[in-house]
Design a protein around this motif. Sequence first.
Motif, PDB file in Angstrom:
ATOM      1  N   VAL A  63      -6.516   2.010  38.916  1.00 27.27           N
ATOM      2  CA  VAL A  63      -5.470   2.746  39.511  1.00 27.27           C
ATOM      3  C   VAL A  63      -5.278   2.503  41.165  1.00 27.27           C
ATOM      4  O   VAL A  63      -4.238   2.416  41.763  1.00 27.27           O
ATOM      5  CB  VAL A  63      -5.737   4.294  39.408  1.00 27.27           C
ATOM      6  CG1 VAL A  63      -5.007   5.212  40.424  1.00 27.27           C
ATOM      7  CG2 VAL A  63      -5.910   4.646  37.926  1.00 27.27           C
ATOM      8  N   LEU A  64      -6.396   2.110  41.733  1.00 26.39           N
ATOM      9  CA  LEU A  64      -6.448   1.848  43.147  1.00 26.39           C
ATOM     10  C   LEU A  64      -5.984   0.573  43.285  1.00 26.39           C
ATOM     11  O   LEU A  64      -4.954   0.210  44.445  1.00 26.39           O
ATOM     12  CB  LEU A  64      -8.073   1.918  43.473  1.00 26.39           C
ATOM     13  CG  LEU A  64      -8.946   3.097  43.333  1.00 26.39           C
ATOM     14  CD1 LEU A  64     -10.062   2.653  44.161  1.00 26.39           C
ATOM     15  CD2 LEU A  64      -8.252   4.071  44.048  1.00 26.39           C
ATOM     16  N   THR A  65      -5.948  -0.584  42.441  1.00 27.94           N
ATOM     17  CA  THR A  65      -5.163  -1.606  42.706  1.00 27.94           C
ATOM     18  C   THR A  65      -3.994  -1.744  42.318  1.00 27.94           C
ATOM     19  O   THR A  65      -3.055  -2.211  43.263  1.00 27.94           O
ATOM     20  CB  THR A  65      -5.722  -2.944  41.765  1.00 27.94           C
ATOM     21  OG1 THR A  65      -5.700  -2.548  40.411  1.00 27.94           O
ATOM     22  CG2 THR A  65      -7.315  -3.166  42.054  1.00 27.94           C
ATOM     23  N   SER A  66      -3.376  -0.749  41.550  1.00 27.78           N
ATOM     24  CA  SER A  66      -1.950  -0.380  41.549  1.00 27.78           C
ATOM     25  C   SER A  66      -1.312   0.114  42.540  1.00 27.78           C
ATOM     26  O   SER A  66      -0.180   0.192  42.855  1.00 27.78           O
ATOM     27  CB  SER A  66      -1.623   0.314  40.233  1.00 27.78           C
ATOM     28  OG  SER A  66      -1.995   1.746  40.448  1.00 27.78           O
ATOM     29  N   GLN A  67      -2.290   0.881  43.429  1.00 30.02           N
ATOM     30  CA  GLN A  67      -1.725   1.524  44.710  1.00 30.02           C
ATOM     31  C   GLN A  67      -1.977   0.531  45.735  1.00 30.02           C
ATOM     32  O   GLN A  67      -1.688   1.001  47.109  1.00 30.02           O
ATOM     33  CB  GLN A  67      -2.561   2.951  44.709  1.00 30.02           C
ATOM     34  CG  GLN A  67      -2.330   3.650  43.804  1.00 30.02           C
ATOM     35  CD  GLN A  67      -2.905   4.859  43.540  1.00 30.02           C
ATOM     36  OE1 GLN A  67      -4.436   4.875  44.190  1.00 30.02           O
ATOM     37  NE2 GLN A  67      -2.889   5.944  43.245  1.00 30.02           N
ATOM     38  N   GLY A  68      -2.346  -0.767  45.777  1.00 30.84           N
ATOM     39  CA  GLY A  68      -2.487  -1.610  46.959  1.00 30.84           C
ATOM     40  C   GLY A  68      -3.722  -1.283  47.674  1.00 30.84           C
ATOM     41  O   GLY A  68      -3.900  -1.637  48.962  1.00 30.84           O
ATOM     42  N   ILE A  69      -4.655  -0.821  46.947  1.00 33.16           N
ATOM     43  CA  ILE A  69      -6.032  -0.257  47.799  1.00 33.16           C
ATOM     44  C   ILE A  69      -6.960  -1.293  47.476  1.00 33.16           C
ATOM     45  O   ILE A  69      -7.435  -1.480  46.246  1.00 33.16           O
ATOM     46  CB  ILE A  69      -6.457   1.158  47.343  1.00 33.16           C
ATOM     47  CG1 ILE A  69      -5.412   2.181  47.841  1.00 33.16           C
ATOM     48  CG2 ILE A  69      -7.555   1.743  47.984  1.00 33.16           C
ATOM     49  CD1 ILE A  69      -5.501   3.753  47.168  1.00 33.16           C
ATOM     50  N   THR A  70      -7.567  -1.924  48.267  1.00 29.04           N
ATOM     51  CA  THR A  70      -8.336  -3.105  48.246  1.00 29.04           C
ATOM     52  C   THR A  70      -9.754  -2.919  48.654  1.00 29.04           C
ATOM     53  O   THR A  70     -10.582  -3.758  48.608  1.00 29.04           O
ATOM     54  CB  THR A  70      -7.945  -4.572  48.922  1.00 29.04           C
ATOM     55  OG1 THR A  70      -7.613  -4.284  50.345  1.00 29.04           O
ATOM     56  CG2 THR A  70      -6.512  -4.844  48.194  1.00 29.04           C
TER      57      THR A  70
ATOM     58  N   ARG B  60     -18.575  -6.087  36.092  1.00 27.04           N
ATOM     59  CA  ARG B  60     -17.539  -5.970  34.961  1.00 27.04           C
ATOM     60  C   ARG B  60     -16.230  -5.826  35.410  1.00 27.04           C
ATOM     61  O   ARG B  60     -15.226  -5.759  34.617  1.00 27.04           O
ATOM     62  CB  ARG B  60     -17.909  -4.470  34.155  1.00 27.04           C
ATOM     63  CG  ARG B  60     -19.304  -4.581  33.545  1.00 27.04           C
ATOM     64  CD  ARG B  60     -19.444  -3.190  32.747  1.00 27.04           C
ATOM     65  NE  ARG B  60     -18.530  -2.619  31.811  1.00 27.04           N
ATOM     66  CZ  ARG B  60     -18.095  -1.526  31.395  1.00 27.04           C
ATOM     67  NH1 ARG B  60     -19.314  -0.572  31.564  1.00 27.04           N
ATOM     68  NH2 ARG B  60     -17.375  -1.306  30.648  1.00 27.04           N
ATOM     69  N   GLY B  61     -16.098  -6.329  36.620  1.00 26.95           N
ATOM     70  CA  GLY B  61     -14.602  -6.569  37.253  1.00 26.95           C
ATOM     71  C   GLY B  61     -14.177  -5.447  38.118  1.00 26.95           C
ATOM     72  O   GLY B  61     -12.822  -5.782  38.464  1.00 26.95           O
ATOM     73  N   PHE B  62     -14.950  -4.707  38.777  1.00 22.36           N
ATOM     74  CA  PHE B  62     -14.274  -3.772  39.634  1.00 22.36           C
ATOM     75  C   PHE B  62     -14.122  -4.721  41.078  1.00 22.36           C
ATOM     76  O   PHE B  62     -15.157  -5.267  41.466  1.00 22.36           O
ATOM     77  CB  PHE B  62     -15.361  -2.770  39.814  1.00 22.36           C
ATOM     78  CG  PHE B  62     -14.996  -1.586  40.946  1.00 22.36           C
ATOM     79  CD1 PHE B  62     -14.149  -0.575  40.594  1.00 22.36           C
ATOM     80  CD2 PHE B  62     -15.597  -1.727  42.208  1.00 22.36           C
ATOM     81  CE1 PHE B  62     -13.815   0.572  41.671  1.00 22.36           C
ATOM     82  CE2 PHE B  62     -14.916  -0.692  43.218  1.00 22.36           C
ATOM     83  CZ  PHE B  62     -14.236   0.291  43.212  1.00 22.36           C
ATOM     84  N   HIS B  63     -12.982  -4.743  41.673  1.00 21.88           N
ATOM     85  CA  HIS B  63     -12.467  -5.600  42.615  1.00 21.88           C
ATOM     86  C   HIS B  63     -12.696  -5.142  44.059  1.00 21.88           C
ATOM     87  O   HIS B  63     -12.983  -5.999  45.026  1.00 21.88           O
ATOM     88  CB  HIS B  63     -11.109  -5.742  42.370  1.00 21.88           C
ATOM     89  CG  HIS B  63     -10.877  -6.679  41.081  1.00 21.88           C
ATOM     90  ND1 HIS B  63     -10.997  -7.908  40.897  1.00 21.88           N
ATOM     91  CD2 HIS B  63     -10.115  -6.290  40.203  1.00 21.88           C
ATOM     92  CE1 HIS B  63     -10.737  -8.267  39.904  1.00 21.88           C
ATOM     93  NE2 HIS B  63     -10.206  -7.339  39.273  1.00 21.88           N
ATOM     94  N   GLN B  64     -12.606  -3.805  44.177  1.00 24.22           N
ATOM     95  CA  GLN B  64     -12.908  -3.413  45.637  1.00 24.22           C
ATOM     96  C   GLN B  64     -14.004  -3.467  46.193  1.00 24.22           C
ATOM     97  O   GLN B  64     -14.917  -3.316  45.819  1.00 24.22           O
ATOM     98  CB  GLN B  64     -12.390  -1.815  45.751  1.00 24.22           C
ATOM     99  CG  GLN B  64     -10.855  -1.418  45.417  1.00 24.22           C
ATOM    100  CD  GLN B  64     -10.479  -1.654  44.166  1.00 24.22           C
ATOM    101  OE1 GLN B  64     -11.132  -1.480  43.146  1.00 24.22           O
ATOM    102  NE2 GLN B  64      -8.967  -1.590  43.807  1.00 24.22           N
ATOM    103  N   ARG B  65     -13.768  -3.550  47.608  1.00 28.33           N
ATOM    104  CA  ARG B  65     -15.312  -3.719  48.498  1.00 28.33           C
ATOM    105  C   ARG B  65     -15.488  -2.246  49.000  1.00 28.33           C
ATOM    106  O   ARG B  65     -14.484  -1.410  49.074  1.00 28.33           O
ATOM    107  CB  ARG B  65     -14.919  -4.580  49.712  1.00 28.33           C
ATOM    108  CG  ARG B  65     -14.884  -6.063  49.406  1.00 28.33           C
ATOM    109  CD  ARG B  65     -14.848  -6.994  50.632  1.00 28.33           C
ATOM    110  NE  ARG B  65     -14.681  -8.437  49.972  1.00 28.33           N
ATOM    111  CZ  ARG B  65     -13.680  -8.917  49.660  1.00 28.33           C
ATOM    112  NH1 ARG B  65     -12.217  -8.057  49.650  1.00 28.33           N
ATOM    113  NH2 ARG B  65     -13.467  -9.942  49.111  1.00 28.33           N
ATOM    114  N   VAL B  66     -16.668  -1.865  48.905  1.00 27.87           N
ATOM    115  CA  VAL B  66     -16.922  -0.410  49.223  1.00 27.87           C
ATOM    116  C   VAL B  66     -18.123  -0.228  50.317  1.00 27.87           C
ATOM    117  O   VAL B  66     -19.241  -0.982  50.285  1.00 27.87           O
ATOM    118  CB  VAL B  66     -17.717   0.350  48.032  1.00 27.87           C
ATOM    119  CG1 VAL B  66     -17.636   1.664  48.014  1.00 27.87           C
ATOM    120  CG2 VAL B  66     -16.667  -0.208  46.585  1.00 27.87           C
TER     121      VAL B  66
END
Length: 550
Positions: free
Chosen positions: A229-236, A259-265
Amino acid sequence: MKKSEKHIFINGKIFTSDDSHPYADSMIVEEGRIIWIGTKSDMPKEYAEIIAGQPCTKDGCSSVTDLQGRRVIPGFVDAHMHPVMLADFRKKITAMPPEINSIEDLVKAVRERREQQTAGEWIEGWGYDEQGLLEKRSPTRYDLDRGCSDSPVSIMRTCAHIRCVNSMALKLAGIDRNTPDPPGGEIERDENGEPTGVLKENARNLIVPLMPQESVEQHVDNLLELGGVLTSQGITTICDMGNLDESDNIPVYEAAAKRGFHQRVGVYYMWDFFADDKGFHIPEERYDRNRQIFAAGLKLIGDGSISGRTAWMDEPYYGSDNEYGISTCSDELMESAIAFCRSHHCQLSMHAMGSRAIARMVDRAAREKNWMEDGTPYVRIEHVTEPKEESLERAADSGIAFITQPIFPYAESASYLKNLGAERLKKCYPFRHVLEKGVKTGFSTDAPATFWAVPSDPFPGLKLAVTRKSYLGADCGADQAIDIETALKLYTRESAQIAGFHDMGMLAPGYRADFAVLNEDILKTNPEDIDKICVVQTYIDGELVYQKED
């Protein structure tokens, strides 16, 4: 893309958030970072030749992506949200429109959930706002009892500062007419002194030890779904601002990343749950901001919410002579948090919505010197609804940053009007004035803690910042509007810098190639239509991680 390969992007309308070079149409990415950005006519010769169809003569091949004239912006940096909570809440009853518009709708939803479960299993929900319900009041234990009486029920208010529970949940927690209010909390009572089931601020935590905890595997599955959902909203890039219990989110993110979660946190620990634990320790390696998942610091809660009438104010709430909200943080808790962050050189986040809470937090923090060693603000104040002039000046002088949420007045104007009145609503969240006073400021959503069905969506907040009109058309003070370029910078570059993501938030040489491609040109779109814009592609480290389906 292989490590030695360079990725060339051309024919875009790129807004960089970099004041020294705000616009471009092309960029070159290598190993996830931008090595050149500018106009195609100025591109280094060897890459211009590749675009022209000549063979690659450099080490490693290059691929070319045509952005087809679309608007490109840096990836959004949501510097204040609760992603693990949001991911889990998506599986619970969503107590807001379009599904639920009244207490009777909520009672029906509880009853239907009970029919899917067995007696004794918890039923949970989130998101209600009194002004969004037909009855214009909070649900009570008696309402929830009509939905289910043989299982405990907990429905979290949209702000996450108030919880409504049924009679069984109260009984399990041992809460009755003789139970005292906890420090910084209130057990709401009826005219006979009986608890209504509404638990405000620290009182909401009386239920937490009894509630079921999801397994790490369940958290990870939910988080992976949310990541999409976050990637679909442009949230990186995101900040996790803590849980409502003592659980540790970093292992959850690390498992999701595998497992493929992309965002930095950047992860913050809610200090209320750790301050009394003499053995609390954050491993040193977790502070490394070069990690995809890192420990950013601690979080304190200084007061409540405007929509819940618990933010701590100097001026009483509308319609009351003596209702000023609740101060939820003791001096001892604040001092221990400051001492921890100072000694570990990590950031302190302080939740403060009301003017009195803001002043208290800013005044105390301003007595410290910046203990951070990498240029990150040592203290960030969250929300900042009604700051006083003295607080703005002191924050600017001390390098204290603000992270605020334009989605709040946009989505919750009905509650703000009821609780503050029309004139104070116009003065809430004075973005333009805060920036003019020189306070470093960033935008975020606080998702899921807002009355919006898709709470992480950045575009409604951008619309409010530019138009100063709420979803319901309420006047939120046109004199505090900012232009769309400034709003985008607050949601990208400024949020990244405040949260300590020093190589993100801009499209510039040396920065990570995190960006979103939009279906409309947000710099030229009618401001009233900003919330209709959507992301068609999202790139993280120059790799395509989201493609909108046609």
